[in-house]
Design an enzyme around this catalytic site. Structure first.
Site, short mmCIF file in Angstrom:
data_model
loop_
_atom_site.label_atom_id
_atom_site.label_comp_id
_atom_site.label_asym_id
_atom_site.label_seq_id
_atom_site.Cartn_x
_atom_site.Cartn_y
_atom_site.Cartn_z
N HIS A 79 45.38 55.75 41.20
CA HIS A 79 44.21 55.57 42.07
C HIS A 79 43.58 56.93 42.43
O HIS A 79 43.41 57.26 43.60
CB HIS A 79 44.58 54.81 43.36
CG HIS A 79 43.39 54.11 43.98
ND1 HIS A 79 43.48 52.88 44.61
CD2 HIS A 79 42.10 54.48 44.10
CE1 HIS A 79 42.29 52.54 45.07
NE2 HIS A 79 41.44 53.51 44.77
N ARG A 133 39.32 47.89 41.76
CA ARG A 133 40.39 47.52 42.68
C ARG A 133 41.47 46.78 41.89
O ARG A 133 41.19 46.03 40.97
CB ARG A 133 39.89 46.59 43.78
CG ARG A 133 39.08 47.26 44.86
CD ARG A 133 39.98 48.09 45.80
NE ARG A 133 39.23 48.71 46.88
CZ ARG A 133 38.73 49.94 46.86
NH1 ARG A 133 38.89 50.71 45.78
NH2 ARG A 133 38.08 50.43 47.89
N1 LIG Z 1 39.29 53.81 42.00
C1 LIG Z 1 38.59 54.52 42.85
O1 LIG Z 1 38.93 55.68 43.11
C2 LIG Z 1 37.33 53.95 43.47
C3 LIG Z 1 36.47 54.81 44.16
C4 LIG Z 1 35.28 54.29 44.71
C5 LIG Z 1 34.97 52.94 44.57
N2 LIG Z 1 35.83 52.12 43.90
C6 LIG Z 1 35.49 50.67 43.76
O2 LIG Z 1 34.27 50.52 43.03
C7 LIG Z 1 33.57 49.38 43.55
C8 LIG Z 1 32.09 49.41 43.16
O3 LIG Z 1 31.42 50.41 43.93
P1 LIG Z 1 29.80 50.53 43.97
O4 LIG Z 1 29.49 51.58 44.97
O5 LIG Z 1 29.25 50.67 42.60
O6 LIG Z 1 29.43 49.08 44.53
P2 LIG Z 1 27.97 48.42 44.69
O7 LIG Z 1 26.92 49.48 44.68
O8 LIG Z 1 28.05 47.51 45.87
O9 LIG Z 1 27.77 47.56 43.35
C9 LIG Z 1 28.48 46.40 43.09
C10 LIG Z 1 27.98 45.80 41.78
O10 LIG Z 1 28.83 44.69 41.43
C11 LIG Z 1 28.02 43.53 41.23
N3 LIG Z 1 28.73 42.31 41.63
C12 LIG Z 1 29.25 41.98 42.84
N4 LIG Z 1 29.78 40.74 42.82
C13 LIG Z 1 29.59 40.26 41.56
C14 LIG Z 1 29.88 39.04 40.92
N5 LIG Z 1 30.49 38.04 41.57
N6 LIG Z 1 29.51 38.89 39.63
C15 LIG Z 1 28.86 39.88 38.95
N7 LIG Z 1 28.56 41.08 39.51
C16 LIG Z 1 28.92 41.27 40.81
C17 LIG Z 1 26.80 43.74 42.10
O11 LIG Z 1 25.77 42.89 41.65
P3 LIG Z 1 24.29 42.95 42.29
O12 LIG Z 1 23.69 44.22 41.72
O13 LIG Z 1 23.62 41.73 41.79
O14 LIG Z 1 24.46 43.01 43.78
C18 LIG Z 1 26.56 45.24 41.89
O15 LIG Z 1 25.85 45.45 40.69
C19 LIG Z 1 33.85 49.48 45.06
O16 LIG Z 1 33.70 48.23 45.67
C20 LIG Z 1 35.27 49.99 45.11
O17 LIG Z 1 36.16 48.90 45.21
C21 LIG Z 1 36.99 52.59 43.37
#
Ligand SMILES: NC(=O)c1ccc[n+]([C@@H]2O[C@H](COP(=O)([O-])OP(=O)(O)OC[C@H]3O[C@@H](n4cnc5c(N)ncnc54)[C@H](OP(=O)(O)O)[C@@H]3O)[C@@H](O)[C@H]2O)c1
Length: 312
Positions: A275, A227
């Site tokens: 994006h 993001r």
């Molecule tokens: N650019 C694009 O086109 C696009 C597309 C899709 C998604 N995204 C972005 O990608 C993000 C990640 O997606 P995801 O599905 O992988 O999310 P997810 O499965 O919820 O994983 C989030 C990861 O981040 C870690 N995390 C959260 N807060 C943290 C902190 N304060 N310090 C350290 N680590 C932290 C979590 O730790 P834990 O394992 O300990 O919970 C987890 O490992 C989404 O939220 C979205 O914003 C972007």
């Protein structure tokens, strides 16, 4: 009769409605502009919902989010109490890993240096490090981060990962919580796949860039496909200019679309995309959420429910 309301902005809502209609015979699929009884809505499928999106939906069983990231949805002023299910899907994950792998290999092969040499018509043989000599640090080891990490491991990179709570992933050196500095000190190419929360807002800042390992020719690199709120763009511009960073690949921006006045456009060591790293595909999305609706109607629990306190 089970009723699904679609409330989507900036995407082809009619296409999603037609696909849901075909996938969910026996479910009443209504679009936001059609007449409907708000009390009869069981599920609301949303993307960038307007202020009135949830008005009167007093019997909602779940909010279904077209986006994998729910940071904007969680800020909706009238978000109902119903559970929020986010989009988790192989196709989206594959697309994100495609983006990460492309950027990482480009930087490992010193693309910026050779492009500059090409522009200057200079023949200079600088041999890039092997993948195993390049440390890639992934911030966020969730669905997307873990997949990108595994693919990079398969390509021979030395892969490190940082998450909020401790994680174990085959072939990945993992760090968590307050081990951030140790993780940064070992990282040449830093990839952000964190969710945007109050804890991660603005994390990609000058101070953090200064802590990265400085072994990669030209300087350390950042890749952000999570993001725009994670990054301090003024700091990125400064760091790309003074050599604190060698290059940056950015798919997301503090404000989108990126202003034509942003200094980032003109930097030859910034690689900008609008994006597009990973999109939620209609067929995959309808397959995923239709199954969730069917199973939930049959009494099964909802998967991938957002933890509102954590913010992701
Ligand atoms: N650019 C694009 O086109 C696009 C597309 C899709 C998604 N995204 C972005 O990608 C993000 C990640 O997606 P995801 O599905 O992988 O999310 P997810 O499965 O919820 O994983 C989030 C990861 O981040 C870690 N995390 C959260 N807060 C943290 C902190 N304060 N310090 C350290 N680590 C932290 C979590 O730790 P834990 O394992 O300990 O919970 C987890 O490992 C989404 O939220 C979205 O914003 C972007």
């Amino acid at each position: 009769m089970t009723t699904l309301l679609l409330h989507l902005s900036d995407v082809d809502e009619a296409r999603w409605a037609a696909a849901y209609g075909a996938a969910l015979p026996g479910v009443n699929v209504v679009r936001q502009a059609e007449p409907f009884d708000p009390k009869a809505i069981d599920y609301a499928f949303v993307w960038k919902p307007r202020a009135n999106a949830f008005d009167g939906l007093s019997n909602l069983k779940a909010v279904l989010s077209l986006g994998a990231g729910v940071d904007a949805l969680l800020k909706h002023p009238a978000l109902p109490d119903a559970p929020i299910v986010r989009f988790v899907d192989e196709d989206l994950t594959q697309r994100m890993s495609d983006y990460v792998v492309a950027q990482v290999t480009m930087h490992q092969r010193l693309f910026t240096r050779f492009k500059r040499d090409q522009v200057a018509r200079v023949w200079r043989q600088n041999y890039p490090p092997a993948a195993g000599e390049t440390n890639v640090g992934i911030m966020g080891l969730g669905v997307l981060g873990a997949d990108a990490a595994q693919r990079l491991v398969g390509m021979g990179f030395t892969v490190l990962g940082w998450s909020r709570t401790p994680k174990t992933l085959p072939g990945v050196r993992t760090y968590s919580g307050d081990q951030l500095d140790a993780f940064l000190g070992e990282t040449d190419i830093l990839c952000c796949l964190l969710p945007l929360t109050p804890d991660t807002k603005g994390i990609l800042s000058y101070g953090l860039f200064s802590k990265l390992r400085r072994r990669l020719d030209g300087g350390p690199v950042i890749v952000n496909a999570a993001r725009g709120g994670h990054q301090v763009e003024a700091d990125i511009v400064k760091a790309l200019g003074d050599g604190t960073l060698g290059a940056a690949s950015l798919d997301v921006f503090e404000s989108e679309p990126l202003s034509p006045h942003s200094p980032l456009w003109a930097l030859d060591n910034a690689y900008l995309t609008p994006h597009i790293a990973a999109i939620s595909n209609v067929d995959a999305g309808v397959r995923y959420f239709s199954q969730i609706i069917r199973q939930h109607e049959a009494g099964k629990p909802l998967p991938n429910v957002v933890d509102r306190k954590r913010g992701y």
